[in-house]
Scaffold this motif. Structure first.
Motif, PDB file in Angstrom:
ATOM      1  N   LEU A  24      -0.254  13.580   1.081  1.00 13.14           N
ATOM      2  CA  LEU A  24       0.139  12.587   2.131  1.00 13.14           C
ATOM      3  C   LEU A  24       0.753  11.421   1.616  1.00 13.14           C
ATOM      4  O   LEU A  24      -0.052  10.899   0.783  1.00 13.14           O
ATOM      5  CB  LEU A  24      -1.100  12.425   3.222  1.00 13.14           C
ATOM      6  N   GLY A  25       1.943  11.236   1.888  1.00 13.41           N
ATOM      7  CA  GLY A  25       2.566   9.740   1.357  1.00 13.41           C
ATOM      8  C   GLY A  25       2.076   8.492   2.445  1.00 13.41           C
ATOM      9  O   GLY A  25       2.026   8.967   3.550  1.00 13.41           O
ATOM     10  N   VAL A  26       1.564   7.341   1.754  1.00  7.69           N
ATOM     11  CA  VAL A  26       1.210   6.342   2.748  1.00  7.69           C
ATOM     12  C   VAL A  26       2.108   5.381   2.420  1.00  7.69           C
ATOM     13  O   VAL A  26       1.567   4.344   2.884  1.00  7.69           O
ATOM     14  CB  VAL A  26      -0.241   6.291   2.643  1.00  7.69           C
ATOM     15  N   TYR A  27       3.059   5.424   2.209  1.00 11.58           N
ATOM     16  CA  TYR A  27       4.153   4.221   2.002  1.00 11.58           C
ATOM     17  C   TYR A  27       4.420   3.710   3.362  1.00 11.58           C
ATOM     18  O   TYR A  27       4.621   4.548   4.266  1.00 11.58           O
ATOM     19  CB  TYR A  27       5.598   4.595   1.380  1.00 11.58           C
ATOM     20  N   GLN A  28       4.446   2.233   3.361  1.00  9.63           N
ATOM     21  CA  GLN A  28       4.623   1.366   4.756  1.00  9.63           C
ATOM     22  C   GLN A  28       3.470   1.908   5.681  1.00  9.63           C
ATOM     23  O   GLN A  28       3.800   1.380   6.996  1.00  9.63           O
ATOM     24  CB  GLN A  28       5.998   1.979   5.372  1.00  9.63           C
ATOM     25  N   ASN A  29       2.310   2.405   5.387  1.00  9.41           N
ATOM     26  CA  ASN A  29       1.370   2.654   6.123  1.00  9.41           C
ATOM     27  C   ASN A  29       0.095   1.520   5.755  1.00  9.41           C
ATOM     28  O   ASN A  29      -0.783   2.018   4.818  1.00  9.41           O
ATOM     29  CB  ASN A  29       0.743   4.085   5.775  1.00  9.41           C
ATOM     30  N   TYR A  30       0.214   0.625   6.340  1.00 11.04           N
ATOM     31  CA  TYR A  30      -0.615  -0.542   5.923  1.00 11.04           C
ATOM     32  C   TYR A  30      -2.108  -0.291   6.191  1.00 11.04           C
ATOM     33  O   TYR A  30      -3.134  -0.903   5.795  1.00 11.04           O
ATOM     34  CB  TYR A  30      -0.200  -1.952   6.159  1.00 11.04           C
ATOM     35  N   ASP A  31      -2.436   0.365   7.333  1.00 14.70           N
ATOM     36  CA  ASP A  31      -3.604   0.737   7.913  1.00 14.70           C
ATOM     37  C   ASP A  31      -3.920   2.055   7.768  1.00 14.70           C
ATOM     38  O   ASP A  31      -4.060   2.849   8.638  1.00 14.70           O
ATOM     39  CB  ASP A  31      -3.891   0.192   9.449  1.00 14.70           C
ATOM     40  N   ALA A  32      -3.734   2.675   6.348  1.00 17.35           N
ATOM     41  CA  ALA A  32      -3.790   4.011   6.237  1.00 17.35           C
ATOM     42  C   ALA A  32      -4.975   4.677   6.352  1.00 17.35           C
ATOM     43  O   ALA A  32      -5.257   5.775   6.257  1.00 17.35           O
ATOM     44  CB  ALA A  32      -3.280   4.141   4.759  1.00 17.35           C
ATOM     45  N   ARG A  33      -6.199   3.890   6.639  1.00 15.02           N
ATOM     46  CA  ARG A  33      -7.483   4.607   6.611  1.00 15.02           C
ATOM     47  C   ARG A  33      -7.557   5.497   7.677  1.00 15.02           C
ATOM     48  O   ARG A  33      -8.017   6.857   7.423  1.00 15.02           O
ATOM     49  CB  ARG A  33      -8.514   3.394   7.009  1.00 15.02           C
ATOM     50  N   THR A  34      -7.114   5.337   8.838  1.00 12.43           N
ATOM     51  CA  THR A  34      -7.018   6.351   9.701  1.00 12.43           C
ATOM     52  C   THR A  34      -6.307   7.785   9.533  1.00 12.43           C
ATOM     53  O   THR A  34      -6.763   8.861   9.737  1.00 12.43           O
ATOM     54  CB  THR A  34      -6.355   5.492  11.329  1.00 12.43           C
ATOM     55  N   SER A  35      -5.199   7.365   9.149  1.00 16.74           N
ATOM     56  CA  SER A  35      -4.387   8.644   8.724  1.00 16.74           C
ATOM     57  C   SER A  35      -4.776   9.316   7.536  1.00 16.74           C
ATOM     58  O   SER A  35      -4.680  10.563   7.602  1.00 16.74           O
ATOM     59  CB  SER A  35      -2.749   8.033   8.148  1.00 16.74           C
ATOM     60  N   VAL A  36      -5.334   8.598   6.751  1.00 18.58           N
ATOM     61  CA  VAL A  36      -6.068   9.458   5.470  1.00 18.58           C
ATOM     62  C   VAL A  36      -7.162  10.228   5.760  1.00 18.58           C
ATOM     63  O   VAL A  36      -7.282  11.560   5.614  1.00 18.58           O
ATOM     64  CB  VAL A  36      -6.361   8.607   4.410  1.00 18.58           C
ATOM     65  N   LEU A  37      -7.861   9.627   6.794  1.00 19.39           N
ATOM     66  CA  LEU A  37      -9.090  10.432   7.505  1.00 19.39           C
ATOM     67  C   LEU A  37      -8.681  11.307   8.182  1.00 19.39           C
ATOM     68  O   LEU A  37      -9.233  12.867   8.340  1.00 19.39           O
ATOM     69  CB  LEU A  37      -9.988   9.539   8.296  1.00 19.39           C
ATOM     70  N   GLN A  38      -7.584  11.600   8.887  1.00 18.23           N
ATOM     71  CA  GLN A  38      -7.169  12.513   9.773  1.00 18.23           C
ATOM     72  C   GLN A  38      -6.410  13.617   9.010  1.00 18.23           C
ATOM     73  O   GLN A  38      -6.528  14.884   8.966  1.00 18.23           O
ATOM     74  CB  GLN A  38      -5.943  12.084  10.738  1.00 18.23           C
TER      75      GLN A  38
END
Length: 280
Positions: A24-38
């Motif tokens: 999962l790339g998280v570039y420009q995802n400043y609140d990445a916590r939720t996305s990474v958990l998902q």
């Protein structure tokens, strides 16, 4: 042409560690916590961050909150240009570890070659030392062209384990890919979804192949990178897209599909992002 992949598929890095083929790339995802958990809940085990993304802390929080063990998650970060140089790189690795809240980082890349040869080599030396100290497990580079890779050899260092570059049907960087593959360097594809650029992401060739397989365009693009033998890093903060981007293991592109996608290459003109591979 049968190529069997699963979400658990990995490639072996040259010091024995395994890197998951889908991340999962998280570039420009400043609140990445939720996305990474998902993503972790959906089965991803590879997260690609960077100092410049300003979300190392959020990624670390997600890993800490997840039920998945830290040792089962592959985490990447990158030394940003402003931190390149020997002492500043060593300092920045420690700062990244603190932000993540980790004892080690699986893969650390030099983010780009723009700071010039002296700083590039100083940074590389510092990362190798950080590896020997156990702070990072694997050293790699990003956006490196062939001359940048050759200068590492010329300085007497080992080649990097990974080169992360922009890769999608319109920007295939074939000479760099060929050099990497011949020299045991894992190729990572960023922007595999062409950053959803209109006229490219929805190109008729891609859409026709997607319709043929009952898939969407993103899934076709991700599958293409996997069948090329690359590690692929689609980014999304959308929960549905995070899940669907991993649904690429129940179909296979045939030889004509791959040839049709290969034919879309526009070389450097197909770039949809920064393109540092030609930096002096």
């Amino acid at each position: 042409m049968t190529t069997v992949f699963t979400l658990k598929s990995t490639a072996r890095l040259h010091r024995g560690h395994q890197i998951p083929l889908l991340g999962l790339g998280v570039y420009q995802n400043y609140d990445a916590r939720t996305s990474v958990l998902q993503a972790l809940e959906a089965g991803y085990r590879h997260i690609d961050s960077a100092q410049a993304y300003r979300n190392e802390e959020a990624v670390g929080q997600a890993v800490a909150q997840s039920s998945v063990k830290r040792e089962d998650i592959f985490i990447t970060s990158k030394v940003k240009g402003a931190n390149q140089g020997y002492q500043s790189t060593l300092k920045s690795v420690n700062e990244s570890l603190e932000r993540f809240g980790f004892d080690y980082i699986d893969l650390f890349l030099i983010h780009d070659p723009y700071p010039g040869k002296v700083k590039r080599l100083e940074t590389y030396k510092a990362l190798l030392e950080a590896r020997e100290e156990g702070k990072i497990r694997t050293v790699g580079v990003s956006n490196y062209g062939i001359p940048h890779l050759k200068e590492i050899l010329g300085a007497g260092f080992e080649l990097p384990a990974v080169n992360q570059i922009q890769l999608h049907p319109f920007c295939q960087q074939r000479e760099i890919v060929d050099y990497c593959q011949k020299n045991g360097i894992i190729v990572q594809a960023y922007s595999p979804l062409i950053q959803a650029q209109k006229g490219m992401f929805d190109h008729p060739t891609i859409t026709t192949i997607a319709t043929k397989h009952g898939k969407d365009n993103a899934q076709v693009l991700i599958r293409w990178t996997l069948q090329k033998g690359w590690v692929t890093l689609p980014k999304s903060a959308n929960p549905e897209r995070i899940v669907s981007n991993a649904a690429v293991y129940d179909f296979e592109l045939d030889e004509k599909d791959v040839a049709d996608l290969d034919s879309l290459d526009r070389g450097d003109e197909g770039s949809v992002s920064w393109h540092p591979v030609n930096a002096p």
